[in-house]
Design a protein around this motif. Sequence first.
Motif, short mmCIF file in Angstrom:
data_model
loop_
_atom_site.label_atom_id
_atom_site.label_comp_id
_atom_site.label_asym_id
_atom_site.label_seq_id
_atom_site.Cartn_x
_atom_site.Cartn_y
_atom_site.Cartn_z
N ARG A 144 20.59 -31.56 25.18
CA ARG A 144 20.59 -31.50 23.72
C ARG A 144 19.19 -31.65 23.13
O ARG A 144 19.01 -31.48 21.94
CB ARG A 144 21.49 -32.61 23.14
N SER A 145 18.20 -31.97 23.93
CA SER A 145 16.87 -32.27 23.40
C SER A 145 15.99 -31.02 23.42
O SER A 145 16.37 -29.98 23.97
CB SER A 145 16.20 -33.38 24.22
N VAL A 146 14.81 -31.15 22.83
CA VAL A 146 13.83 -30.05 22.85
C VAL A 146 12.85 -30.22 24.00
O VAL A 146 11.88 -29.49 24.10
CB VAL A 146 13.06 -30.00 21.51
N ARG A 151 12.67 -45.83 18.38
CA ARG A 151 11.55 -44.90 18.34
C ARG A 151 11.49 -44.14 19.66
O ARG A 151 11.88 -44.65 20.71
CB ARG A 151 10.24 -45.65 18.09
N VAL A 152 10.96 -42.90 19.57
CA VAL A 152 10.94 -42.00 20.72
C VAL A 152 9.52 -41.47 20.92
O VAL A 152 8.84 -41.11 19.95
CB VAL A 152 11.90 -40.81 20.49
N TRP A 153 9.08 -41.43 22.19
CA TRP A 153 7.80 -40.83 22.54
C TRP A 153 8.03 -39.78 23.63
O TRP A 153 8.73 -40.06 24.62
CB TRP A 153 6.83 -41.87 23.06
N GLY A 182 3.91 -39.27 25.51
CA GLY A 182 3.01 -40.20 24.84
C GLY A 182 2.87 -40.01 23.35
O GLY A 182 2.24 -40.83 22.69
N GLN A 183 3.48 -38.96 22.80
CA GLN A 183 3.39 -38.70 21.37
C GLN A 183 4.71 -39.07 20.70
O GLN A 183 5.78 -38.66 21.17
CB GLN A 183 3.07 -37.23 21.11
N GLU A 184 4.62 -39.84 19.60
CA GLU A 184 5.85 -40.25 18.94
C GLU A 184 6.55 -39.04 18.33
O GLU A 184 5.92 -38.14 17.76
CB GLU A 184 5.58 -41.30 17.87
N PHE A 185 7.86 -39.05 18.45
CA PHE A 185 8.68 -37.91 18.06
C PHE A 185 9.77 -38.41 17.12
O PHE A 185 10.64 -39.17 17.51
CB PHE A 185 9.30 -37.28 19.31
N ALA A 186 9.71 -38.02 15.84
CA ALA A 186 10.64 -38.53 14.84
C ALA A 186 11.59 -37.41 14.40
O ALA A 186 11.79 -36.42 15.08
CB ALA A 186 9.87 -39.09 13.65
N GLY A 218 14.56 -36.77 17.07
CA GLY A 218 14.27 -38.12 17.55
C GLY A 218 15.48 -39.01 17.47
O GLY A 218 15.76 -39.80 18.39
N ALA A 219 16.26 -38.90 16.37
CA ALA A 219 17.49 -39.67 16.24
C ALA A 219 18.48 -39.29 17.33
O ALA A 219 19.20 -40.14 17.86
CB ALA A 219 18.10 -39.46 14.86
N THR A 220 18.53 -38.00 17.67
CA THR A 220 19.42 -37.56 18.75
C THR A 220 19.01 -38.17 20.07
O THR A 220 19.86 -38.56 20.88
CB THR A 220 19.39 -36.02 18.86
N MET A 221 17.71 -38.28 20.30
CA MET A 221 17.24 -38.89 21.54
C MET A 221 17.61 -40.37 21.61
O MET A 221 17.92 -40.88 22.70
CB MET A 221 15.72 -38.72 21.65
N VAL A 222 17.60 -41.07 20.49
CA VAL A 222 18.03 -42.47 20.49
C VAL A 222 19.52 -42.55 20.84
O VAL A 222 19.94 -43.43 21.60
CB VAL A 222 17.74 -43.13 19.13
#
Length: 262
Positions: A90-92, A111-113, A116-120, A124-128
């Motif tokens: 489901r992610s990119v 929070r998602v990285w 190494g780069q933060e992804f909002a 990003g919510a899907t990744m959480v």
Amino acid sequence: MRRTLLLLLAACAPIAVACSAPEPEAEGPAYAWHDSVMAATGGKKAWERARYIQFRWNLVRDGQIVGDRMHYWDRRDGRYRVEVATGPSRSVMRSNQSVVVIFDLETKEGRVWIDGQEFAGSMGATMVEDAFSWFADDSFALLMPFLWRDPGVNIEHLGADSDEAGNYQVVRLSFDDSGLQPGSQYWVYVDAASPHLVRKWQYQLQGREDKSTFFRWEQWQQFGDVMLATERNPVDGSYSVRFTDVQVSTRVPAGIFEPPQN
């Protein structure tokens, strides 16, 4: 085994509070067998002292690791960190990227990285959400013997059974509407001889009519004050789940829940 973990959240209910909630009163053979399992794996007090748990979940097929997730859990404060080498469908994420998710188990905010780069944003919510599911699935697979009496869990003693490997007492775990997996069931086979460790299980997930194959719980080892089985090997030999890099401690290592450094 997605979202089975009101179980784990209830181990210190609520998560941010030390385990002070009274255990529900119950009696009968299912609860007696759970007492035996707890005694064999370290006991209730040892489990309550286990503030910090870390482990690596590996899915192994044909001798190759095809799934790899590293988990870090502060049970007292509800902090959680997952590191994954490849992304879910489901992610990119591309297959060669890495993800770190740090989140709160009670609020499910985090929070998602990626590399190494933060992804909002919405992804990003899907990744959480994915990270919470990884927590639910992988932690339950490792820690199930400690969780039978958590809210939303019903246990029933089904009697004796045996196979070529030994004799067992069988307990069925099911979940009511207050749990995170209503309708799912697990059949847990406890060694009838002392020590009364879990030796195998079979499960039927919500919305599915078929049961899984039997998975043998193997390679029991001591970690801190508790015992954990570090392999789940199906009797058909199709693949296996292995837990490595396991630590169980009363203290949280410094910096574990800090953002990754670029």
